[in-house]
Design a protein around this motif. Structure first.
Motif, PDB file in Angstrom:
ATOM      1  N   GLN A  46      43.700  38.672  34.425  1.00  0.00           N
ATOM      2  CA  GLN A  46      44.926  38.559  33.631  1.00  0.00           C
ATOM      3  C   GLN A  46      44.838  39.674  32.600  1.00  0.00           C
ATOM      4  N   GLY A  47      45.597  40.733  32.809  1.00  0.00           N
ATOM      5  CA  GLY A  47      45.429  41.907  31.970  1.00  0.00           C
ATOM      6  C   GLY A  47      44.005  42.411  32.139  1.00  0.00           C
ATOM      7  N   LYS A  48      43.278  42.521  31.020  1.00  0.00           N
ATOM      8  CA  LYS A  48      41.892  42.989  31.109  1.00  0.00           C
ATOM      9  C   LYS A  48      40.890  41.846  31.251  1.00  0.00           C
ATOM     10  N   ASN A  49      41.370  40.598  31.230  1.00  0.00           N
ATOM     11  CA  ASN A  49      40.467  39.469  31.441  1.00  0.00           C
ATOM     12  C   ASN A  49      40.036  39.406  32.896  1.00  0.00           C
ATOM     13  N   LYS A  50      38.725  39.159  33.093  1.00  0.00           N
ATOM     14  CA  LYS A  50      38.232  38.955  34.456  1.00  0.00           C
ATOM     15  C   LYS A  50      37.329  37.743  34.432  1.00  0.00           C
ATOM     16  N   ILE A  51      37.710  36.702  35.144  1.00  0.00           N
ATOM     17  CA  ILE A  51      36.978  35.437  35.062  1.00  0.00           C
ATOM     18  C   ILE A  51      36.746  34.843  36.448  1.00  0.00           C
ATOM     19  N   LEU A  52      35.525  34.340  36.650  1.00  0.00           N
ATOM     20  CA  LEU A  52      35.142  33.680  37.891  1.00  0.00           C
ATOM     21  C   LEU A  52      34.988  32.192  37.616  1.00  0.00           C
ATOM     22  N   ALA A  53      35.421  31.351  38.557  1.00  0.00           N
ATOM     23  CA  ALA A  53      35.176  29.919  38.422  1.00  0.00           C
ATOM     24  C   ALA A  53      34.578  29.392  39.713  1.00  0.00           C
ATOM     25  N   ALA A  54      33.579  28.506  39.599  1.00  0.00           N
ATOM     26  CA  ALA A  54      32.949  27.887  40.765  1.00  0.00           C
ATOM     27  C   ALA A  54      32.887  26.386  40.558  1.00  0.00           C
ATOM     28  N   VAL A  55      33.122  25.645  41.627  1.00  0.00           N
ATOM     29  CA  VAL A  55      33.091  24.186  41.565  1.00  0.00           C
ATOM     30  C   VAL A  55      32.097  23.667  42.596  1.00  0.00           C
ATOM     31  N   TYR A  56      31.276  22.711  42.193  1.00  0.00           N
ATOM     32  CA  TYR A  56      30.352  22.037  43.094  1.00  0.00           C
ATOM     33  C   TYR A  56      30.617  20.538  43.029  1.00  0.00           C
ATOM     34  N   GLY A  57      30.690  19.909  44.191  1.00  0.00           N
ATOM     35  CA  GLY A  57      30.812  18.458  44.175  1.00  0.00           C
ATOM     36  C   GLY A  57      32.122  17.983  44.772  1.00  0.00           C
ATOM     37  N   PRO A  58      32.411  16.664  44.680  1.00  0.00           N
ATOM     38  CA  PRO A  58      31.600  15.652  44.021  1.00  0.00           C
ATOM     39  C   PRO A  58      30.232  15.484  44.695  1.00  0.00           C
ATOM     40  N   ARG A  59      29.208  15.382  43.883  1.00  0.00           N
ATOM     41  CA  ARG A  59      27.862  15.247  44.407  1.00  0.00           C
ATOM     42  C   ARG A  59      27.066  14.292  43.527  1.00  0.00           C
ATOM     43  N   GLU A  60      25.927  13.912  44.060  1.00  0.00           N
ATOM     44  CA  GLU A  60      25.014  13.014  43.342  1.00  0.00           C
ATOM     45  C   GLU A  60      24.742  13.543  41.925  1.00  0.00           C
ATOM     46  N   THR A  61      24.842  12.679  40.923  1.00  0.00           N
ATOM     47  CA  THR A  61      24.623  13.123  39.549  1.00  0.00           C
ATOM     48  C   THR A  61      23.134  13.251  39.236  1.00  0.00           C
ATOM     49  N   HIS A  62      22.771  14.384  38.658  1.00  0.00           N
ATOM     50  CA  HIS A  62      21.403  14.558  38.159  1.00  0.00           C
ATOM     51  C   HIS A  62      21.448  15.089  36.747  1.00  0.00           C
ATOM     52  N   PRO A  63      20.768  14.538  35.775  1.00  0.00           N
ATOM     53  CA  PRO A  63      19.945  13.332  35.836  1.00  0.00           C
ATOM     54  C   PRO A  63      20.789  12.078  36.034  1.00  0.00           C
ATOM     55  N   LYS A  64      20.218  11.118  36.763  1.00  0.00           N
ATOM     56  CA  LYS A  64      20.966   9.941  37.207  1.00  0.00           C
ATOM     57  C   LYS A  64      21.567   9.124  36.072  1.00  0.00           C
ATOM     58  N   HIS A  65      20.907   9.113  34.911  1.00  0.00           N
ATOM     59  CA  HIS A  65      21.396   8.222  33.843  1.00  0.00           C
ATOM     60  C   HIS A  65      22.734   8.669  33.279  1.00  0.00           C
ATOM     61  N   LEU A  66      23.165   9.884  33.625  1.00  0.00           N
ATOM     62  CA  LEU A  66      24.458  10.355  33.140  1.00  0.00           C
ATOM     63  C   LEU A  66      25.627   9.828  33.979  1.00  0.00           C
ATOM     64  N   ALA A  67      25.313   9.337  35.186  1.00  0.00           N
ATOM     65  CA  ALA A  67      26.373   8.905  36.097  1.00  0.00           C
ATOM     66  C   ALA A  67      27.223   7.799  35.482  1.00  0.00           C
ATOM     67  N   LEU A  68      28.516   7.845  35.737  1.00  0.00           N
ATOM     68  CA  LEU A  68      29.436   6.832  35.218  1.00  0.00           C
ATOM     69  C   LEU A  68      29.729   5.826  36.325  1.00  0.00           C
ATOM     70  N   PRO A  69      29.723   4.524  36.011  1.00  0.00           N
ATOM     71  CA  PRO A  69      29.886   3.530  37.060  1.00  0.00           C
ATOM     72  C   PRO A  69      31.300   3.470  37.649  1.00  0.00           C
ATOM     73  N   ASP A  70      32.293   3.945  36.899  1.00  0.00           N
ATOM     74  CA  ASP A  70      33.668   3.745  37.356  1.00  0.00           C
ATOM     75  C   ASP A  70      34.397   5.025  37.751  1.00  0.00           C
ATOM     76  N   ARG A  71      33.798   6.166  37.517  1.00  0.00           N
ATOM     77  CA  ARG A  71      34.493   7.425  37.857  1.00  0.00           C
ATOM     78  C   ARG A  71      33.485   8.568  37.950  1.00  0.00           C
ATOM     79  N   ALA A  72      33.970   9.693  38.422  1.00  0.00           N
ATOM     80  CA  ALA A  72      33.100  10.863  38.532  1.00  0.00           C
ATOM     81  C   ALA A  72      32.937  11.501  37.160  1.00  0.00           C
ATOM     82  N   LEU A  73      31.797  12.128  36.991  1.00  0.00           N
ATOM     83  CA  LEU A  73      31.528  12.832  35.746  1.00  0.00           C
ATOM     84  C   LEU A  73      31.922  14.292  35.935  1.00  0.00           C
TER      85      LEU A  73
END
Lengths: 256, 244
Positions: A46-73
């Motif tokens: 966008q003009g002189k902005n140059k940006i990359l975006a990468a997405v991984y998942g949905p996948r197993e949450t690591h560390p596990k204690h961060l996982a939410l019981p009702d939705r994806a993190l």
């Protein structure tokens, strides 16, 4: 990109430094699926902005204690490459980058059906390769396309665009110089189908009336961005089709 | 009750597909009487139902699916496997042995170890628990030979074809055994690497041209041609061998 403030940001014919009108966006180009190892990816200029975006998942949450019981993190990381700005930036995440990671995450989350994949995590990485003002908006825009490319179900694509005040005029999509020398900058993220704003920040001063005008201006910009996003996603598949020379229908009921 | 797209048109998330009387199907959602797409794909209208055939997706486990998984961990009572889904799948020792599992006697790593590939079936899955596998069916268990290829799970129905027409054809033409995992992993084992290469080529072609018609015929043609070339080459080498 000189660091000194130019004498005039808008000339007598209402033309800005880079030749744009007050309500004109910078030329924007989005490419989809350019990283082979990510589940979804996109790249924006966008003009002189140059940006990359990468997405991984949905996948197993690591560390596990961060996982939410009702939705994806949803986890996001906005990061600027050391070479992305005039003066070398330390590669360590700064206070500003942490804040942007948070606001980007919160502006995208309402569009994602996180409740479909409880206990998983969706990891989003936004890497700014070259910055010239408005990278949080461009980051949101490109991240949303990357999420769609990853096949993650979404209510809508989120598009973002800034409006602000420069030398007493309200303008769309500020560059770095305009942001620093201008009076106000207001990034806004927008979900078109619901007509909802998912991010609204501002620094500088605007009167109540100006604020309202700026919001409308930014929303108009977001609608243009939204069209660019959709075209980019479609382009990925139409190119493949034309390469084949026979683009038509799949047979019905080909399921097993 | 207006409709906003033609059938089989490409849509992106957030595109308004239909209003009022329609019922939302796969990859769509309804809000305030309006139906929107939630994934990039081709839209379809069927009576009152609107759905989107996704062009790219990840695997969502379904009970009864045959999948190809990779063992990532051996635990006390079974194995943890990666089936390319958002969740890791569990294979309990009792679902791998044809007799009750005795922890003192049975050595699980000697049965399946980390890195082994398994053909398995999903026996239980809902969003509150991880998928559960079994290998106690004909043709299931550890993979010992052949090669694995991965494609996006959205294209698997196309590789199978109507009543399995596509995969049967490839099996016939190449003489390979092909096992398709619904999670996008495909096992190909043939008599020679050359046969396997042909089958891989055919499946890659299907993946790239999944949205076109008359694909089965074109793949058949391609395979016949490739086989022809190979035979010609062999004859040439034979002849040159003689003259030498």
């Amino acid at each position: 990109m000189s660091q000194k403030k130019p004498e005039k940001l808008i000339d007598e014919n209402d033309i800005r430094l880079d030749g744009r009108k007050f309500n004109e966006m910078r030329p924007t180009k989005i490419e989809v699926g350019i990283l082979a190892n990510a589940d979804g990816s996109a790249y924006i200029e966008q003009g002189k902005n140059k940006i990359l975006a990468a997405v991984y998942g949905p996948r197993e949450t690591h560390p596990k204690h961060l996982a939410l019981p009702d939705r994806a993190l949803l986890r996001s990381r906005y990061h600027m490459a050391p070479f992305s700005v005039q003066e070398r930036k330390s590669p360590a995440p700064s206070r500003r980058e942490l804040e942007l990671s948070k606001v980007i995450r919160e502006s995208l989350e309402p569009s994602i059906f996180t409740e479909y994949y409880p206990r998983t995590s969706i990891d989003l990485f936004i890497e700014v390769l070259q910055a010239d003002g408005g990278t949080r908006c461009a980051g949101i825009t490109v991240a949303s396309v990357a999420l769609a490319d990853a096949g993650i179900p979404m209510r809508d694509l989120i598009s973002a665009c800034a409006a602000g005040k420069v030398e007493g005029r309200l303008v769309l999509d500020l560059t770095d110089v305009e942001d620093k020398a201008g009076e106000a900058d207001m990034p806004l993220a927008y979900q078109p189908s619901a007509n909802a704003i998912t991010l609204l920040q501002m620094d500088g001063m605007l009167t109540g009336e100006e604020f309202e005008q700026a919001v409308n201006l930014a929303m108009e910009g977001c609608k243009q961005v939204s069209q660019i996003q959709k075209d980019a996603l479609r382009a990925k598949y139409t190119v493949a089709k034309e390469g084949e020379g026979e683009k038509e229908e799949t047979e019905e009921g080909e399921e097993e | 009750m207006p409709v906003f797209y033609e059938r089989r048109q490409l849509v992106t998330p957030g595109d308004l597909l239909a209003e009022n009387d329609y019922v939302p199907g796969e990859n769509t959602h309804k809000e305030n009487g309006k139906i929107y797409a939630t994934r990039v794909g081709l839209v379809n209208y069927e009576d009152k139902r609107v759905y989107v055939v996704a062009l790219k997706s990840f695997y969502e486990p379904l009970i009864g699916d045959t999948v190809i998984g990779k063992v990532v961990e051996v635990t006390l009572g079974g194995w943890v496997t990666d089936i390319r889904a958002p969740y890791l799948a569990m294979l309990r020792a009792s679902d791998a042995l044809e007799r009750p599992f005795k922890p003192q006697k049975d050595d699980l790593p000697s049965l399946f170890d980390v890195g082994d590939l398994l053909i398995a079936k999903i026996v239980a899955y809902d969003r509150t628990r991880d998928p559960l596998l079994t290998v106690l069916e004909r043709g299931m268990g550890k993979i010992t030979r052949g090669q694995i290829m991965e494609i996006t799970p959205a294209k698997i129905p196309r590789v199978i074809g109507k009543q399995g027409s596509m995969v049967t054809m490839i099996k016939q033409e190449t003489g390979c055994q092909i096992t398709i995992g619904q999670n996008g992993r495909i096992l190909i084992s043939g008599k020679s690497p050359e046969d396997e290469r042909l089958a891989v080529m055919a499946i890659r072609k299907i993946e790239q041209e999944a949205h076109t018609t008359g694909l089965t015929d074109r793949v058949t043609e391609m395979l016949k041609k490739e086989k022809g070339n190979k035979e010609v080459k062999e004859n040439v080498t034979e002849e040159t061998g003689k003259t030498d």
